[in-house]
Design an enzyme around this catalytic site. Structure first.
Site: not given
Ligand code: NAD
Length: 290
Positions: A87, A162, A237
């Site tokens: 990611t 995402k 994050k």
């Protein structure tokens, strides 16, 4: 296939093992001294990437991905697939894809959801950006490591999908937790709250599938002392990546911004580090408005 796998941590390790178990030849590299079932480890990223059909990266962030890309692209053979499952920020994903493209490689960004359990069980969901040709080449591997791969468009779009998903998740988890804490103060028991909301218009994945209240709804990290699961640190994050992307694209995301601020305070100033992201509920419990 001959596969190089770089970044053999909590996620990458079991993903690499599943590929090896399915009969692929997997050569791995990690800067930490790791040993992973079924994977032959070598001394550098470039060595792990040389002459492979596909090279998979599963790394902590975009800066490290860019550095690793610089190391491996020169040693990859033309036509091979560079498949990044980390990611990272959309910009790094697009930067690396462009560098790969210039070296006649096929690039995909394919971040995952499903966590460590999904990596071990081979049930991850992949959100994929890149060309049709690259997607088709990697598809058999997605089927081993996961149960679903959605092709979302060109490079960077996997990361975009995402972070948009997780921006919704962060905001709905907070909304669900603060509503439980309000219900407590109004004298409404948690089971009744769950029974109503989970079948009414306030329902969401956070309430129905991952209920933050212990002893209520399906089994979730709340029933295990808020051990992750999906750590609040990782949610922070992803929320930061969403706000970085929103800034770059000039998108107005006030709820995402607020969710990021709350998780930052929870992780960095309170007791949220290392706890599941649903531990927002005990955080709100007992707090007043001041
Ligand atoms: P991790 O820290 O366990 O693994 C990362 C690995 O990369 C480590 O083993 C580290 O030593 C290695 N590494 C760091 N720099 C390197 C370098 N230059 N060369 C080679 N190896 C290097 O993290 P993780 O939980 O496996 O997560 C990996 C990625 O997956 C992250 O981007 C994370 O956001 C994403 N992700 C994690 C989860 C989760 O639940 N853990 C869920 C979805 C997505």
């Amino acid at each position: 296939m001959n596969i190089g796998f770089i970044g053999l941590g909590n996620m990458g390790g079991p993903m690499a093992t599943n590929l090896a178990k399915a009969g692929h030849v997997v050569t791995g590299f990690d800067t930490a001294d790791v040993s992973v079932e079924g994977v032959e480890t070598v001394g550098s990223a470039a060595e792990a990437a040389a002459d492979q059909d596909i090279v998979i990266t599963m790394l902590p962030n975009g800066q490290i991905l860019r550095a690793v890309a610089d190391q491996i692209i020169p040693s990859m053979r033309a036509g091979a697939v560079f498949l990044d499952c980390s990611t990272v920020d959309v910009e790094s994903a697009r930067h690396v894809a462009e560098a790969a493209d210039q070296a006649d490689l096929l690039a995909l960004d394919a971040p995952v959801s499903g966590g460590i359990g999904g990596a071990q069980g081979g049930t991850l969901t992949f959100m994929v950006g890149g060309s049709d040709a690259a997607f088709l080449k990697a598809k058999p591997l997605f089927e081993i490591m996961g149960q679903k791969a959605v092709h979302c468009g060109p490079s960077g779009n996997g990361q975009a999908a995402k972070i948009c998903n997780n921006m919704i998740l962060g905001a709905t988890m907070i909304a669900t937790c603060e509503a439980f804490a309000l219900a407590d103060k109004l004298g409404l028991d948690r089971q009744s709250m769950f029974d109503v909301v989970s079948t009414s218009s306030g329902y969401s994945w956070s309430m129905n599938a991952y209920c933050p209240a212990p002893g209520v709804g399906p089994q979730s990290p709340a029933d295990n002392g808020y051990k992750p699961g999906f750590a609040a640190d990782l949610m922070l994050k992803d929320l930061r990546l969403s706000q970085q992307a929103a800034e770059a694209a000039d998108a107005d995301t006030p709820m995402g911004q607020r969710a990021m601020e709350l998780y930052a305070r929870f992780v960095e100033e309170e007791d949220g580090a290392g706890r599941d992201f649903s531990a927002m509920l005990p955080r709100f419990e007992g707090r007043g408005r001041g």
